[in-house]
Write an enzyme that holds these catalytic residues in place. Sequence first.
Site, PDB file in Angstrom:
ATOM      1  N   PRO A 238       0.823  -0.986  -0.017  1.00  0.00           N
ATOM      2  CA  PRO A 238       0.003   0.087   0.060  1.00  0.00           C
ATOM      3  C   PRO A 238       0.931   1.137   0.007  1.00  0.00           C
ATOM      4  O   PRO A 238       2.016   1.299   0.667  1.00  0.00           O
ATOM      5  CB  PRO A 238      -0.886  -0.294   1.353  1.00  0.00           C
ATOM      6  CG  PRO A 238      -0.801  -1.661   1.609  1.00  0.00           C
ATOM      7  CD  PRO A 238       0.387  -2.017   1.112  1.00  0.00           C
ATOM      8  N   LYS A 242       0.467   2.857  -6.924  1.00  0.00           N
ATOM      9  CA  LYS A 242      -0.242   2.081  -8.071  1.00  0.00           C
ATOM     10  C   LYS A 242      -1.401   2.977  -8.750  1.00  0.00           C
ATOM     11  O   LYS A 242      -1.440   3.044 -10.027  1.00  0.00           O
ATOM     12  CB  LYS A 242      -0.727   0.604  -7.417  1.00  0.00           C
ATOM     13  CG  LYS A 242       0.291  -0.138  -7.120  1.00  0.00           C
ATOM     14  CD  LYS A 242      -0.096  -1.546  -6.198  1.00  0.00           C
ATOM     15  CE  LYS A 242      -0.946  -1.177  -5.288  1.00  0.00           C
ATOM     16  NZ  LYS A 242      -0.540  -0.599  -3.999  1.00  0.00           N
ATOM     17  N   THR A 243      -2.122   3.303  -7.693  1.00  0.00           N
ATOM     18  CA  THR A 243      -3.247   4.290  -8.442  1.00  0.00           C
ATOM     19  C   THR A 243      -2.913   5.591  -9.071  1.00  0.00           C
ATOM     20  O   THR A 243      -3.271   5.991  -9.925  1.00  0.00           O
ATOM     21  CB  THR A 243      -4.193   4.576  -7.170  1.00  0.00           C
ATOM     22  OG1 THR A 243      -4.615   3.521  -6.613  1.00  0.00           O
ATOM     23  CG2 THR A 243      -5.441   5.435  -7.768  1.00  0.00           C
ATOM     24  N   GLU A 460      13.935   2.496  27.751  1.00  0.00           N
ATOM     25  CA  GLU A 460      14.436   3.082  26.662  1.00  0.00           C
ATOM     26  C   GLU A 460      15.764   2.929  26.665  1.00  0.00           C
ATOM     27  O   GLU A 460      16.456   2.677  25.738  1.00  0.00           O
ATOM     28  CB  GLU A 460      13.980   4.410  26.470  1.00  0.00           C
ATOM     29  CG  GLU A 460      12.413   4.770  26.285  1.00  0.00           C
ATOM     30  CD  GLU A 460      11.889   3.879  25.302  1.00  0.00           C
ATOM     31  OE1 GLU A 460      12.506   3.481  24.294  1.00  0.00           O
ATOM     32  OE2 GLU A 460      10.692   3.320  25.446  1.00  0.00           O
ATOM     33  N   HIS A 463      16.924  -0.197  25.781  1.00  0.00           N
ATOM     34  CA  HIS A 463      16.973  -0.507  24.301  1.00  0.00           C
ATOM     35  C   HIS A 463      18.172   0.189  23.450  1.00  0.00           C
ATOM     36  O   HIS A 463      19.050  -0.567  22.565  1.00  0.00           O
ATOM     37  CB  HIS A 463      15.693   0.211  23.725  1.00  0.00           C
ATOM     38  CG  HIS A 463      14.515  -0.716  23.982  1.00  0.00           C
ATOM     39  ND1 HIS A 463      14.393  -1.871  23.553  1.00  0.00           N
ATOM     40  CD2 HIS A 463      13.287  -0.217  24.358  1.00  0.00           C
ATOM     41  CE1 HIS A 463      13.212  -2.486  23.754  1.00  0.00           C
ATOM     42  NE2 HIS A 463      12.517  -1.218  24.478  1.00  0.00           N
TER      43      HIS A 463
END
Length: 637
Positions: A238, A242-243, A460, A463
């Site tokens: 998506p 394409k469109t 955090e 991480h």
Amino acid sequence: MTPEKDPQTSSTPGTKPGLGWLYIIFFGIFVWLWFFNRQPPVPEIAWNEFEKELLIPGRVSRLDVVNNLRVEVYLKKQEEKDPAAEDTQSLFEQSSPAGPDYFFNIGSVEVFHEQLQQAQEKNQLAEQVNVTYSRRENWGGEILSWILPLGLLILFWMFILRRFSSRMTGESSMTRFSQSKARVMEKGEESPITFKDVAGLEEAKEEIYELVNFLKAPDKYQRLGAKIPKGILLLGPPGTGKTLLAKAVAGEAGVPFFSLSGSEFIEMFVGVGAARVRDLFKKAKAKAPSIIFIDEIDTIGRARGGTSFFHESDERDSTLNQLLAELDGFGTNTGVIVLAATNRGDILDPALLRPGRFDRHIQLELPNLTERKAIFEVHMKPLKLGADVDSDLLAAQTPGFSGADIANICNEAALLAAHKEQEEINRDDFFNAIDRVVGGMEKRSKIITSEEKKRVAYHEAGHVTTSWFLKHAQPVQKVSIIPRGRSLGAAWYLPEEHQIITRSEFFDALCTMLGGRAAEDLFFEEVSSNAVDDLEKATKQAYNMIVFYGFSKELKNLSFYDSTGKMSQSLHKPYSEKTAEKIDEEVQSLINMAYEKTSEILTSHREQLEQLANELIQKETLQKEEISKILGEKKRI
């Protein structure tokens, strides 16, 4: 010359006459029945007044018991001129000489007879009053009771049909209902989108440009015996354009362009989808050369004969069968080409994908660094930019973003600058827009306690520290403990762009996901619900490593990935229960190994992690330069 008729005053041939005459007839019947059945008003009298004023003085000529419920009183005619009658009638309304003079209601005939007999005997009346019985049918009211609702229903239904037919421009409603709802761009109409507006997708534009050249100069190909593909299928995730690419074809080709979505074929009525497909191709052939564009073709193009319990067959399959017949029925020189787009190419019917129908499949991928830069430049053209905005830097900061994501970032940056009443959009606005698109809007008003803030900071920092000291982990760009969306903190990484991912890279990413939980366990000696999102992602990635990529010690070189998509519609797994147990054991073992390695890294760099967490508590957001000052240069171990 024949003068033109005013469309407002001229009558269209075949127009149905108005319903005004029917309304007049129905209203006349209603009024006639109401007046014909209407009785003159008769005053009502109570029993005591009847006995005292009429019965005892002997003024009653007779009593008529109607339907055993109502007694009508008729007075003697000579009493009408009696002066005494004037005093009595002054108490009541004047009665009609053609009907009864008064009436009263009774509960039962037996009680009425008993009261009348007692009154006559008590007052010793010499003359007995005559009592008659009659039965009357109110046939006019009964007719109205059933004809009025039925008539109203008929009139309402005719009104609805007339309104519905008036929109059919002279055609029958069923014929109009089965017509295609495609939007048509006629030849000569200018489209606002051309290939210049489609950045990136250079290979896709090159492939599809042959279609435009054929429509503009078909003799060039036909003289060599070449045949243009009957159908071109655009496949891709998506937002990859394409469109947009199909709209650019409409702008470049200069031929009639029919566009609609696959869902517009489907209705609740059986057979409508197939009829609309026939009508669409009929109109396209009449205006050939032309292009038909069907967006989201997977709506009607799903594989038939699926084993799914929830498979919907009849109307969808009949629509697909008609589409296949129309594609297969094209002649060589009909000049009608079909474009279709979907992001679910794995579930399309094989008959739709074979050569002769959709001959050419164009795969659209997420844009690379160069293509992202070109997309940014296209969407930046209408914006008023500051001198510090660099498309190269923005393209580097948005790996994995689609063209639609980039368009959204440019719009969000403009909104942020306008909200701050700036004269132009600067680089920080774009960075903030990227953060908003990725993590959501900042929620500084969200109330969290100091203990929660401390836990989020260590989470955090876990991480960041884990990824910093892993060789194959993605480099950290920024970390923040400001709540965004549903998360209380987030870290931003800059992944390297490559097509192949090794097991070591998967494993290091798994360790990074578990860094927050391991940091909480190390410093607080108790874990919390803060890591639920990390655990969800880690569990899914571990299962993908074992089930899809074959990174298993027990199940070596096995992959249960289904590229056709048929297995997702099945209720059964592609492996046995014994194999499922082994998969669960392998996943748990993999997670445990990643958690142990993460704990080792955090333990060996405990002081740096704690310093990073304290810095986060004070500043709330740290950039890569500030992180490197605390953790040092990124090491490879």
